[in-house]
Design an enzyme around this catalytic site. Structure first.
Site, mmCIF file in Angstrom:
data_model
loop_
_atom_site.group_PDB
_atom_site.id
_atom_site.type_symbol
_atom_site.label_atom_id
_atom_site.label_comp_id
_atom_site.label_asym_id
_atom_site.label_seq_id
_atom_site.Cartn_x
_atom_site.Cartn_y
_atom_site.Cartn_z
ATOM 1 N N TYR A 22 0.848 -1.187 0.000
ATOM 2 C CA TYR A 22 0.000 0.000 0.000
ATOM 3 C C TYR A 22 0.887 1.240 0.000
ATOM 4 O O TYR A 22 1.762 1.377 0.849
ATOM 5 C CB TYR A 22 -0.902 -0.005 1.236
ATOM 6 N N ASP A 64 9.496 2.938 -0.620
ATOM 7 C CA ASP A 64 8.492 3.520 0.259
ATOM 8 C C ASP A 64 8.853 3.121 1.688
ATOM 9 O O ASP A 64 8.566 2.012 2.130
ATOM 10 C CB ASP A 64 7.100 3.000 -0.124
ATOM 11 N N LYS A 115 5.325 9.354 8.923
ATOM 12 C CA LYS A 115 5.144 8.828 10.268
ATOM 13 C C LYS A 115 6.156 9.380 11.269
ATOM 14 O O LYS A 115 5.967 10.451 11.827
ATOM 15 C CB LYS A 115 5.128 7.294 10.234
#
Length: 427
Positions: free
Chosen positions: A144, A239, A267
Site C-alpha cells: 500500500y 516507500d 510517520k
C-alpha cells in the site's frame, strides 16, 4: 471492560462521518465490534473514553516510536505553537529536519517535505515520470502506497482489510499505467521489465512490506531490483513511510545496504503530527518546481509544529543504544507470542525486523500477498478481542503491523505475554 461511551460516540459519528471513522481500518470491520474512542495516551499506554487503559502496540500505526506524549517532544511542540502554527513561508526548522534526513539516508541528497505519506509517494512518482519521460509504474501486490488513483491496484492495508483490492472511483485510464507483480517474485519482475521497460518510469516497493501484515524481503530480492532498474534506466523508489527511522536510523535501505533513487518517508519524521517527505539524487530532485518543471506544492508542507516534533524525535533516536533497546523489546514480544502459540498448538507464522513485527495465523510461510491472505482472519479477530479484554491493544486487522516503543518496559511485555498464553489456549 465497559465500552458504552465508545459505542455511543461511534453511533453518533456514523451520522456525520462515512463509516464513523476518518480512516477505514479504524472501524473494526475485519475483527467485528465497535472501535474504541481514545481520550488520552501516555508512554506505552492509551486510555479510552470509558476509562479503560491498554498497553499500545498500534503506536498510531507507527509514528510513536518514543511512546505517547514524550515530554521533550510535547515541550518542543508547545514552544513552536506559541510562536504561531503555520506561516506559509520558509522556516529554519524545515532546513534542520531536511539536513537530518539527508544525513541519515545516504541516498537522499535533496528532500522535499509534504504533509502525508500518500502525498510523498504521489509526488515521487510524478518526478520519476518527469525524469525518465516514461509513464508506467510497477508496484507489488499487497503493498500500500497511499490512496492516489494509480496506486489503488492490488493494494494492501485498509484495502486488504475491507476486501477491496481495487477501489471504485478510480478511472481505468489511471490504473492502466500501473503494472503489478507478486512481492518477492523477481522472475515476475524480470518478465514485466522484458516486455515493458521502454515505458516503465519506476518500480516502487516497500523494502519491508508493512501493509499486508509484515512481510520480509527474500535474500537478494531488493538487490536484484536495484540491478534490474539500473540496467534499464528505471528509477527505484523505496516507500519507507513505515520502515524509515523504525528499523534503523537510516531505514531499511541502510539495514540492507541498498541505495534507491528516491525514498518516501512519513510517520516518525513528524513525531506524531502529519508529515511526509520524498527525496533522492540531486539531478532528480532538481526537476521539482521552482527549480524545474515538475510541479508540486502544499500550503502546510513543512508545518512548523510537525517539523519541530520530527526534529526532537530524531534527536532522541540518534542517541546511542536506542535501536538496541527497540531490538530487545521487539524480540521479547515476538518470541513470547511464538512460544505461547506453540504451547497451545496454534499455527502462527511470525515476521520481525527490530520493533516492526507481524504474526499470521497460518501453517505456511508468508512471503507475499497470496500467502498472507491464507491467514485465518477469524482466529485473528478472536485473538484481537481477547487480548483487548486483557489490556493489550493490537491492530484491529490481521493485515497490519505491531510496534513497540522505547518506553515499553520488559514488565509491560511480560504482562502482554502472560495474557497471550491464556488467549492462545482459547483460540
Amino acid at each position: 471492560m465497559k465500552t458504552a461511551t465508545s459505542k455511543k460516540l461511534f453511533a453518533q459519528s456514523q451520522r456525520v462521518i462515512p463509516g464513523g471513522v476518518n480512516s477505514p481500518v479504524r472501524a473494526f470491520r475485519s475483527v467485528g465490534g465497535s472501535p474504541l474512542f481514545i481520550k488520552r495516551a501516555q508512554g506505552a499506554k492509551v486510555t479510552d473514553v470509558d476509562g479503560n487503559t491498554y498497553l499500545d502496540y498500534v503506536a498510531s500505526w507507527g509514528p510513536m516510536v518514543l511512546g505517547h506524549a514524550n515530554p521533550s517532544v510535547v515541550r518542543a511542540i508547545q514552544r513552536a505553537a506559541s510562536l504561531g502554527t503555520s506561516y506559509g513561508a520558509p522556516t529554519e526548522q524545515e532546513l534542520i529536519l531536511a539536513q537530518m534526513i539527508c544525513r541519515a539516508f545516504p541516498s537522499i541528497e535533496k528532500v522535499r517535505l509534504v504533509s502525508s505519506g500518500t502525498e510523498a509517494v504521489m509526488s515521487a512518482i510524478r518526478v520519476a515520470r518527469g525524469f525518465t519521460k516514461r509513464d508506467a509504474i510497477l508496484k507489488f501486490e499487497g503493498c500500500y502506497h497511499g490512496h492516489a488513483d494509480h496506486l489503488l491496484v492490488k493494494a494492501g492495508s485498509g484495502a486488504a482489510t475491507l476486501g477491496l483490492p481495487d477501489s471504485p472511483g478510480v478511472p481505468k485510464a489511471a490504473a492502466s499505467q500501473t503494472l503489478t507483480a507478486p512481492y518477492n517474485d523477481i522472475d515476475a519482475v524480470k518478465s514485466l521489465i522484458h516486455k515493458h521497460w521502454r515505458k516503465l518510469a519506476c518500480i516502487i516497493v516497500e523494502p519491508i512490506a508493512g501493509n499486508m501484515g509484515v512481510v520480509l524481503p527474500k535474500k537478494e530480492f531488493l538487490r536484484q531490483l536495484r540491478t534490474l532498474t539500473k540496467k534499464h534506466g528505471i528509477l527505484l523508489i523505496f516507500d519507507e513511510v513505515i520502515s524509515g527511522f523504525r528499523v534503523s536510523y537510516g531505514g531499511a535501505q541502510t539495514l540492507y545496504d541498498i541505495k534507491p533513487d528516491l525514498t518516501c518517508l512519513g510517520k516518525i519524521i513528524g513525531g506524531g503530527l502529519p508529515v511526509g517527505a520524498y527525496g533522492g539524487r540531486q539531478e532528480i530532485m532538481d526537476l521539482i518546481a521552482p527549480v524545474g518543471p515538475v510541479y508540486q506544492a502544499g500550503t502546510l508542507s513543512g508545518n512548523p509544529l510537525a517539523v519541530t516534533a520530527g526534529i526532537e524525535t530524531l534527536k532522541k533516536l540518534s542517541t546511542s543504544g536506542v535501536y538496541e533497546k527497540l531490538e530487545r523489546r521487539g524480540q521479547q514480544l515476538a518470541e513470547g507470542l511464538g512460544k505461547a502459540a506453540k504451547q497451545a498448538n496454534i499455527p502462527f507464522y511470525q515476521t520481525r525486523v527490530g520493533s516492526l513485527m507481524g504474526g499470521f495465523f497460518t501453517n505456511g510461510r508468508v512471503t507475499d500477498y497470496a500467502s498472507a491472505k491464507t491467514s485465518d482472519t477469524t482466529r485473528y479477530a478472536k485473538f484481537f478481542h481477547k487480548m483487548l479484554e486483557r489490556g493489550s491493544y493490537f491492530a484491529p486487522s490481521q493485515f497490519e503491523a505491531a510496534f513497540v516503543s522505547t518506553v515499553h518496559t520488559a514488565a509491560d511485555i511480560d504482562q502482554t505475554l502472560e495474557a497471550a498464553h491464556q488467549v492462545f489456549k482459547k483460540l
